[in-house]
Write a protein that holds these residues in place. Structure first.
Motif, short mmCIF file in Angstrom:
data_model
loop_
_atom_site.label_atom_id
_atom_site.label_comp_id
_atom_site.label_asym_id
_atom_site.label_seq_id
_atom_site.Cartn_x
_atom_site.Cartn_y
_atom_site.Cartn_z
N GLY A 88 5.45 -40.70 -13.39
CA GLY A 88 4.12 -40.17 -13.68
C GLY A 88 3.58 -39.36 -12.51
N VAL A 89 3.73 -39.90 -11.29
CA VAL A 89 3.24 -39.17 -10.11
C VAL A 89 4.02 -37.87 -9.97
N ALA A 90 5.34 -37.92 -10.25
CA ALA A 90 6.16 -36.72 -10.09
C ALA A 90 5.73 -35.63 -11.06
N VAL A 91 5.30 -36.00 -12.27
CA VAL A 91 4.85 -34.99 -13.24
C VAL A 91 3.65 -34.24 -12.67
N ALA A 92 2.64 -34.99 -12.21
CA ALA A 92 1.43 -34.33 -11.68
C ALA A 92 1.76 -33.51 -10.44
N ALA A 93 2.56 -34.10 -9.52
CA ALA A 93 2.88 -33.39 -8.27
C ALA A 93 3.74 -32.17 -8.55
N GLY A 94 4.61 -32.26 -9.57
CA GLY A 94 5.48 -31.13 -9.91
C GLY A 94 4.68 -29.94 -10.40
N VAL A 95 3.76 -30.19 -11.34
CA VAL A 95 2.93 -29.10 -11.86
C VAL A 95 2.15 -28.47 -10.71
N TYR A 96 1.56 -29.34 -9.90
CA TYR A 96 0.72 -28.90 -8.78
C TYR A 96 1.53 -28.06 -7.80
N GLY A 97 2.78 -28.52 -7.56
CA GLY A 97 3.62 -27.87 -6.56
C GLY A 97 3.97 -26.43 -6.90
N ILE A 98 3.93 -26.08 -8.20
CA ILE A 98 4.31 -24.71 -8.58
C ILE A 98 3.46 -23.70 -7.83
N SER A 99 2.13 -23.91 -7.86
CA SER A 99 1.25 -22.96 -7.17
C SER A 99 1.15 -23.27 -5.68
N TYR A 100 1.11 -24.57 -5.36
CA TYR A 100 0.84 -24.96 -3.97
C TYR A 100 1.92 -24.44 -3.04
N THR A 101 3.19 -24.61 -3.45
CA THR A 101 4.28 -24.20 -2.55
C THR A 101 4.29 -22.68 -2.42
N ARG A 102 3.96 -21.97 -3.51
CA ARG A 102 4.01 -20.51 -3.42
C ARG A 102 2.94 -20.01 -2.46
N SER A 103 1.74 -20.59 -2.53
CA SER A 103 0.67 -20.05 -1.70
C SER A 103 0.73 -20.58 -0.27
N SER A 241 0.81 -31.08 0.63
CA SER A 241 -0.04 -32.01 -0.12
C SER A 241 0.62 -32.64 -1.34
N HIS A 242 1.44 -31.85 -2.09
CA HIS A 242 2.05 -32.48 -3.26
C HIS A 242 3.07 -33.53 -2.84
N VAL A 243 3.68 -33.32 -1.66
CA VAL A 243 4.59 -34.35 -1.13
C VAL A 243 3.79 -35.55 -0.65
N SER A 244 2.62 -35.29 -0.02
CA SER A 244 1.75 -36.40 0.40
C SER A 244 1.44 -37.28 -0.79
N ALA A 245 1.09 -36.63 -1.92
CA ALA A 245 0.73 -37.40 -3.11
C ALA A 245 1.91 -38.25 -3.54
N LEU A 246 3.08 -37.65 -3.54
CA LEU A 246 4.27 -38.38 -3.99
C LEU A 246 4.60 -39.51 -3.03
N MET A 247 4.42 -39.26 -1.73
CA MET A 247 4.72 -40.32 -0.75
C MET A 247 3.70 -41.44 -0.83
N SER A 248 2.41 -41.05 -0.86
CA SER A 248 1.37 -42.06 -0.74
C SER A 248 1.18 -42.81 -2.05
N ALA A 249 1.46 -42.16 -3.18
CA ALA A 249 1.24 -42.83 -4.46
C ALA A 249 2.50 -43.49 -4.97
N ALA A 250 3.67 -42.94 -4.63
CA ALA A 250 4.90 -43.46 -5.22
C ALA A 250 5.84 -44.07 -4.19
N MET A 251 5.96 -43.47 -2.99
CA MET A 251 7.01 -43.93 -2.10
C MET A 251 6.66 -45.23 -1.37
N VAL A 252 5.39 -45.62 -1.38
CA VAL A 252 5.06 -46.91 -0.78
C VAL A 252 5.38 -48.05 -1.75
N ASN A 253 5.46 -47.71 -3.05
CA ASN A 253 5.67 -48.76 -4.05
C ASN A 253 7.03 -49.46 -3.94
N PRO A 254 8.13 -48.75 -3.59
CA PRO A 254 9.39 -49.48 -3.44
C PRO A 254 9.29 -50.65 -2.46
#
Lengths: 677, 161
Positions: A88-103, A241-254
């Motif tokens: 779920g986090v990856a879906v949101a971060a993926g969509v977000y990353g399309i514009s974020y990484t480009r800019s 930031s999209h990586v921050s979201a993935l790390m802080s929301a998903a990578m701490v869970n393991p």
């Protein structure tokens, strides 16, 4: 083919294909391809996770894939929950990353290739079914995330420093997990989880305790738990930031997953002191994390410290579940574990939203310092709404997302006072009220922290030109935030959509038959006289607000009214410098918790050279250092540096000396061989 | 704590006996306030002589509060302004804004000769004028500085007590 097999296979295939595609496609479309591929990967992960939570499971063994240990994957209900959250986090971060990484100039191959692979590695960790597979996936996850953290190291020197901290700490954590699991495997037939589960029943208490404590150190460092949290507020904010979201929301869970898997599943529950240790670590982390966040003026750092707080709350739930389970109250243990797992889901939702919104602020203004922000409401209304929603969700107040899980947690803790004479009664009788107090204090401080972050960062007047010229983010970033926002709202109003499944997962993890939580609109707890209906509560709250506002309007309409200038002491228009800043907002709290945070401040007065009575300049500096870091890390770092300097004396640059070292070492080895043979 | 109580007991009451009421006829606005007047003090450019006397008037000896006058911290809370000093250029606009910030019905008291007619500062380059040149004045209290008795008497004309 089952839903789980399709989902997990699809996620793997999509992730790897996306990484390959990101290598070959031209730069123009690379962000879009990688982002879309990540969304597909995440979506497939959600499918697999939901499938696993609703009953079907999957076991795959690929002995030839990895030398010596082979790869074996099993996705059960517990793993499914974590896979679904990551997806779920990856879906949101993926969509977000399309514009974020480009800019942000992040559309070079490196980031775009590693990002989907990072998601795949995170999806595989909870699916691993042998120690070898688990450790490989764990390490891949750490390495990919490290590459993403240092993505912007050319632009900012702090990134490189954060990367070094992260690399060292995450590998120390990995070593701890490795040692713990290897000690465990030494007692088992092979390294598969079923064999470990079998061995766990016959393990001596000493060995089991050693395995638990050592793996706990590793898992706690991944979850950012005190005192191994030092990397988290460094690495999470410095990543894109999209990586921050993935790390802080998903990578701490393991970290939480590993703790539940090893503690409850493989070691079979253990003894009371394990879980009291987990409970204490969780409570201390929760309070300390949110206190640091309340003092913080950096928006992303604040969010990173709040991650420590939320993982602390999760660990309080896990620890309480362990305490209840070992003292025989399995039903209440189910409620506590369900609260912890629900908080994992909730935290993932609101932390994704908050980090994505913080990234949007960074995109629109180029600033993360709250003291330089403000007035973003006019320039970026959607981002302001998103952050406001996230802040509400993160503070444990009724219409918020975190409220439901913290309410569940408090219910479990309050009802956890043992019957007189029960085993471990005294410890639980002392621990539970303290834990309730810690959770309550954390909730209060969280409200203050997020009022500060939202009020100072987004409302009032802009405090800098950058904040005044803020502009709204492109649509893809808004869609990413929107997805996370919808998840927050759904989890806040209708937690009953996920709670029964979470209750079942926690029941399965603890070996209890019945689900801990039930109910369609109202949450009902098993074995505890507590019920909550978030939807009705929100409706009642809305009705009350409308009623009060209406009544005030009606009463005010009857009286004569006069429009007057805002009272500014007659001095003229108030400037942005007169506003509350993040620092001044936190000052009273800092004063109250002076003994805990120990702020360092010093005032330098420069006098005029002709007379001591004339002051030329006054310089004031204030810093709130991380006290744990200062007491625990700095002596160790200083000692290591001293050893390094001492070691340098051995290498003087003389070739004769080095040849001598080689000669004497060889002689010593030969003598050793001759003697021991 | 005990020491404080003992001190209070030993000292007793220091307030002067209340002089006879100076009230002849109150203005309609003052009558509307019903005997309780909340006062905001504005220093429009005073030498601080009048401030010392105002402080004394509200101290334990002259105790203006027993007649219903009370100093408050914001014009939003006030019924009346007590203005001291000649109005300087820098304070003219803030004084006007303070007057606007007071909710009606409102009164203005000019305390001291400077406030009445600029006193020794009349014609100085930094002085915009007397208080009545900037905001409408209801009561004037003469003196340089006025004695606390005079200030209390002026305020009693507002409270009517």
């Amino acid at each position: 083919m089952s839903l789980v097999a399709v989902g997990l296979g699809g996620a793997l295939a999509a992730g790897v294909l996306t990484a390959l595609a990101a290598v070959v496609v031209p730069r123009r479309v690379r962000s879009a391809v990688a982002g879309t591929g990540t969304v597909v990967t995440g979506g497939a992960g959600v499918m697999a996770g939901v499938g696993a939570m609703t009953g079907s499971s999957l076991s795959v063994a690929l002995p030839g894939l990895l030398p010596l240990s082979g790869v074996s994957l099993t996705l059960d209900a517990l793993g499914g929950l974590f896979v679904a959250v990551t997806g779920g986090v990856a879906v949101a971060a993926g969509v977000y990353g399309i514009s974020y990484t480009r800019s942000h100039g992040l559309d070079a191959r490196g980031v775009q290739v590693v990002f989907p692979l990072f998601v795949v590695a995170m999806l595989l960790v909870p699916a691993a079914a042998s120690v070898g597979t688990f450790l490989v996936c764990w390490e891949l996850m750490a390495l990919f995330s490290l590459l993403l953290v240092v993505a912007e190291h050319r632009h900012r020197p702090e990134v490189a420093q954060a990367g070094r901290w992260y690399a060292v700490m995450t590998h120390l954590g990995f070593v701890a997990v490795l040692i713990g699991l290897l000690v465990f495997v030494a007692h088992a037939a092979d390294d598969s989880f079923p064999a470990l589960r079998e061995a766990g029943r016959h393990l001596s208490p000493g060995a089991a305790g050693l395995v638990f404590v050592v793996t706990l150190a590793g898992f706690a460092s991944k979850a950012g738990i005190l005192p191994l949290h030092a990397w988290l507020p460094r690495a999470h904010p410095e990543a894109p930031s999209h990586v921050s979201a993935l790390m802080s929301a998903a990578m701490v869970n393991p970290g939480v997953y590993g703790l539940v898997r090893v503690g409850f599943d493989l070691l079979g529950g253990g003894t009371l002191w394990w879980w009291l240790l987990v409970l204490a670590l969780g409570a201390v982390s929760a309070v300390y994390g949110i206190l640091q966040a309340a003092m913080s003026t950096d928006l992303k750092r604040l969010l990173g410290q709040s991650t420590t707080e939320n993982m602390g709350l999760v660990l309080v739930g896990v620890g309480a579940a362990g305490v209840f389970a070992t003292s025989g109250n399995r039903v209440l243990a189910g409620v506590a574990l369900a609260a912890a797992l629900l908080h994992v889901i909730n935290h993932a939702a609101f932390k994704t939203l908050l980090f994505l919104a913080a990234g949007s602020v960074l995109h629109g203004t180029g600033a993360r310092d709250l003291d330089a922000l403000g007035g973003l409401r006019a320039g970026m209304p959607q981002t302001t709404a998103a952050f406001g929603l996230g802040a509400l969700a993160a503070s444990a107040l009724p219409p918020g997302t975190a409220f439901v899980s913290e309410w569940l947690l408090l219910q479990a803790l309050i009802h956890g006072l043992p019957a007189p004479g029960a085993t471990g009664g005294t410890a639980a009788a002392i621990a539970m009220p303290l834990a309730v107090a810690a959770v309550a204090l954390t909730a209060g401080l969280a409200v203050a922290t997020f009022v500060k972050a939202f009020g100072v960062g987004f409302l009032a007047k802009p405090r800098s030109a950058a904040a005044g010229n803020a502009h709204e983010s492109p649509p893809a970033m808004l869609v990413g935030m929107g997805l996370a926002g919808v998840a927050c709202v759904v989890l806040a109003l209708l937690p009953t959509l996920v709670l029964p499944a979470v209750g079942t997962v926690s029941g399965v993890a603890l070996g209890v038959g019945d689900p801990a939580v039930s109910g369609a609109v109202t949450v009902r707890l098993a074995g505890v006289a507590g019920a909550l209906s978030p939807l009705m509560l929100t409706l009642a709250l809305l009705a009350a607000v409308v009623l009060v506002v209406g009544a005030v309007r009606v009463v005010a309409a009857r009286r004569a009214r006069r429009a007057a200038r805002l009272w500014d002491c007659g001095g003229g228009p108030m400037s942005a410098r007169m506003e509350y800043t993040a620092t001044s907002f936190a000052e009273p709290l800092q004063r109250v918790f002076d003994d805990v945070v120990r702020p360092e401040q010093d005032v330098d007065v420069t006098h005029h050279e002709e007379s001591r009575y004339l002051v030329q300049a006054v310089e004031y500096r204030r810093k709130v250092p991380d006290r744990v870091e200062r007491r625990l890390y700095e002596p160790v770092l200083a000692a290591v540096a001293a050893w390094g300097r001492a070691g340098r004396r051995l290498a003087t640059g003389s070739v004769h000396r080095y040849l001598g070292y080689g000669f004497y070492t060889l002689c010593a080895v030969l003598i050793l061989v001759a003697v021991t043979r | 704590m005990l020491g404080l109580l003992r001190k209070i007991r030993r000292t007793g009451r220091v307030a002067e006996p209340a002089p006879p009421s100076p009230v002849v006829d109150r203005s309609a606005v003052a009558a509307e306030l019903g005997g309780s007047v909340q006062i905001r003090h504005v220093d429009a450019g005073s030498c601080n002589g009048c401030e010392v006397e105002i402080g004394s008037a509200f101290g334990p000896v002259y105790d203006a509060e027993r007649y219903g006058a009370r100093l408050v911290a914001s014009p939003r809370h006030a019924d009346a302004l007590v203005v001291t000093g000649p109005v300087t250029r820098n304070m003219a606009e803030p004084l006007r804004r303070t007057y606007e910030a007071v909710p009606g019905p409102k009164l203005v008291v000019a305390v001291g000769d400077c406030a009445r007619n600029c006193g020794v500062f009349a014609g100085a380059y930094g002085v915009a004028g007397a208080v009545r040149d900037v905001v409408p004045v209801d009561v004037e209290i003469a003196g340089c500085p006025p004695r606390p008795e005079a200030i209390v008497e002026g305020l009693r004309k507002l409270t009517g007590r």
